[in-house]
Design an enzyme around this catalytic site. Structure first.
Site, PDB file in Angstrom:
ATOM      1  CE1 TYR A 140      32.773  49.480  43.547  1.00 37.86           C
ATOM      2  CE2 TYR A 140      31.269  47.932  44.585  1.00 37.86           C
ATOM      3  CZ  TYR A 140      32.432  48.178  43.898  1.00 37.86           C
ATOM      4  OH  TYR A 140      33.248  47.145  43.565  1.00 37.86           O
ATOM      5  CE  LYS A 191      44.231  56.949  35.367  1.00 35.35           C
ATOM      6  NZ  LYS A 191      45.488  56.854  34.561  1.00 35.35           N
ATOM      7  CG  ASP A 224      47.688  54.124  35.358  1.00 31.67           C
ATOM      8  OD1 ASP A 224      47.968  54.795  36.366  1.00 31.67           O
ATOM      9  OD2 ASP A 224      47.910  54.532  34.193  1.00 31.67           O
ATOM     10  CG  ASP A 248      35.909  45.432  43.440  1.00 25.92           C
ATOM     11  OD1 ASP A 248      35.878  44.498  44.255  1.00 25.92           O
ATOM     12  OD2 ASP A 248      35.428  45.359  42.292  1.00 25.92           O
ATOM     13  CG  ASP A 252      39.449  40.570  43.247  1.00 25.05           C
ATOM     14  OD1 ASP A 252      39.061  40.718  44.421  1.00 25.05           O
ATOM     15  OD2 ASP A 252      38.797  39.950  42.387  1.00 25.05           O
TER      16      ASP A 252
HETATM   17  C1  IPM Z   1      34.061  42.641  46.868  1.00 27.89           C
HETATM   18  C2  IPM Z   1      33.064  42.196  45.836  1.00 27.89           C
HETATM   19  C3  IPM Z   1      31.855  43.114  45.887  1.00 27.89           C
HETATM   20  C4  IPM Z   1      32.328  44.501  45.527  1.00 27.89           C
HETATM   21  C5  IPM Z   1      30.670  42.673  45.009  1.00 27.89           C
HETATM   22  C6  IPM Z   1      30.211  41.267  45.326  1.00 27.89           C
HETATM   23  C7  IPM Z   1      29.512  43.634  45.109  1.00 27.89           C
HETATM   24  O1  IPM Z   1      33.656  42.157  44.574  1.00 27.89           O
HETATM   25  O2  IPM Z   1      33.697  42.684  48.058  1.00 27.89           O
HETATM   26  O3  IPM Z   1      35.195  42.936  46.506  1.00 27.89           O
HETATM   27  O4  IPM Z   1      32.433  44.835  44.330  1.00 27.89           O
HETATM   28  O5  IPM Z   1      32.577  45.282  46.456  1.00 27.89           O
HETATM   29 MG    MG Z   2      35.747  42.530  44.588  1.00 29.10          MG
END
Ligand code: IPM
Ligand code: MG
Length: 355
Positions: A140, A191, A224, A248, A252
């Site tokens: 990032y 990884k 993975d 990230d 999710d």
């Molecule tokens: C998160 C989001 C952010 C990230 C984006 C909005 C920059 O996806 O907080 O998980 O990638 O960190």
């Molecule tokens: Mg995210």
């Protein structure tokens, strides 16, 4: 002394859900919590008004507050901009500016919502995973980055995954400390089979464990494989430690196990005594923004995390979490979790149960 909470409602459903969290905070203040609430523009809303997603004044206010509660950033109307002018750039600048290097993302499945998951109930009922995601390093922020045009006319795009030992160990320390208050088990993802920096991550995490946390059970898993294990047998995990990018993606995935992205809060913390940044994991959800139907639970639970980690009121955090759980048990649901309540009505239902 009065503590301060800065609200950054942001874009899309951000202002809608943050307004409900603000009502919950207001109730706590009425009940005696010594908290002053301020508010500032952030993300696309700040781009429109101030030309940048995060002004210097807003960053200064965030650093001076005890805690920051963010809503969400981003939307299609800003997507065409260059990276530095996008709402997301403001979020990255805020995380870096506040130096909140550890992102805590609990993926906990409320019993009442086990059937809202896309996985069968037996796999998710009772699920309680804590992600500790590194938040201010890795791909990032790594340099060099960008897109250049080569002499032969084709383009070359570069982003850099980079970590130092101290960056790895300060976030691993947080994972180990938090694991001590749980089952004492940490699984670290990388990884290392293809990335030198991944193997180094593994070695540095192991070295810290051996030197200072012999009581913690540490295992290493390729990222993975972890993606697969999270849907195969998610209850095997207690604390998961990841870099910024893997965290990230994997968080999710884990969020969806709990039924809805609309349920999950997060806390970004740094050095002890420094302010934390709290935000729902869900994004700005442009598709439902402005309709008053977004689920406010993640924002309210983020407020609870702020109470616990930055405002010194673990008791009130537990009360807020219990109120959310009681409202769910009583059947209160927004549409993402199979109901029809509006954002405000869901807030009302939760406030009814707040003791
Ligand atoms: C998160 C989001 C952010 C990230 C984006 C909005 C920059 O996806 O907080 O998980 O990638 O960190
Ligand atoms: Mg995210």
């Amino acid at each position: 002394m009065t503590k301060t909470l800065l609200l950054l409602p942001g874009d899309g459903i951000g202002p809608e859900v943050t307004a409900v969290a603000k009502r919950v905070a207001g109730r706590l203040i009425a009940g005696g919590l010594d908290l002053a609430i301020t508010e500032a523009r952030f993300g696309g809303a700040a781009i429109d008004a101030d030309g940048v997603p995060l002004t210097e004044e807003t960053l200064a206010a965030a650093k001076a507050a005890d805690a920051v509660l963010m809503g969400a950033v981003g939307g299609p109307q800003w997507a065409g901009q260059s990276y530095d002018k996008r709402p997301e750039a403001g979020l990255l600048a805020l995380r870096a500016g506040m130096n909140v290097f550890a992102n805590l993302r609990p993926a906990r499945c409320f019993a009442a919502l086990a059937d809202a998951s896309t996985l069968k109930r037996i796999y998710v009922d009772g699920l309680d995973i804590l992600f500790v995601r590194e938040l201010t390093g890795g791909v990032y922020f790594g340099e060099p980055r960008g897109v250049e045009t080569l002499p032969d006319g084709q383009r070359r795009g570069v982003n850099t995954h980079v970590y130092t030992t101290s960056e790895i160990q300060r976030v691993a320390r947080i994972a180990f400390d938090l694991a001590r208050g749980r089952k004492g088990e940490v699984v670290s993802a990388e990884k290392g089979n293809v990335m030198e920096a991944g193997l180094m991550w593994r070695e540095d995490v192991q070295a810290l464990r051996d030197a200072e946390y012999p009581d913690i059970k540490l295992t290493h898993m390729l990222a993975d494989n972890m993606a697969m294990q999270l849907v195969k047998n998610p209850k095997q995990f207690d604390v998961i430690l990841t870099d910024n990018l893997f965290g990230d993606m994997l968080s999710d995935e884990a969020a969806m196990l709990t039924g809805s992205l609309g349920m999950l809060p997060s806390a970004a913390i740094g050095e002890p005594g420094r302010p934390g940044l709290y935000e729902p994991i869900h994004g700005s959800a442009p598709d439902i923004a402005g309709r008053g139907v977004a689920n406010p639970c993640a924002s309210i639970l983020s407020l609870a995390m702020a109470l616990r980690h930055s405002l010194g009121r673990a008791d009130l955090a537990a009360a807020v979490e219990a109120a959310v759980e009681a409202a769910l048990d009583a059947g209160a649901r927004t549409s993402d979790i199979g109901g029809a309540l509006t954002t405000a009505a869901m807030g009302d239902a939760i406030l009814t149960h707040l003791k």
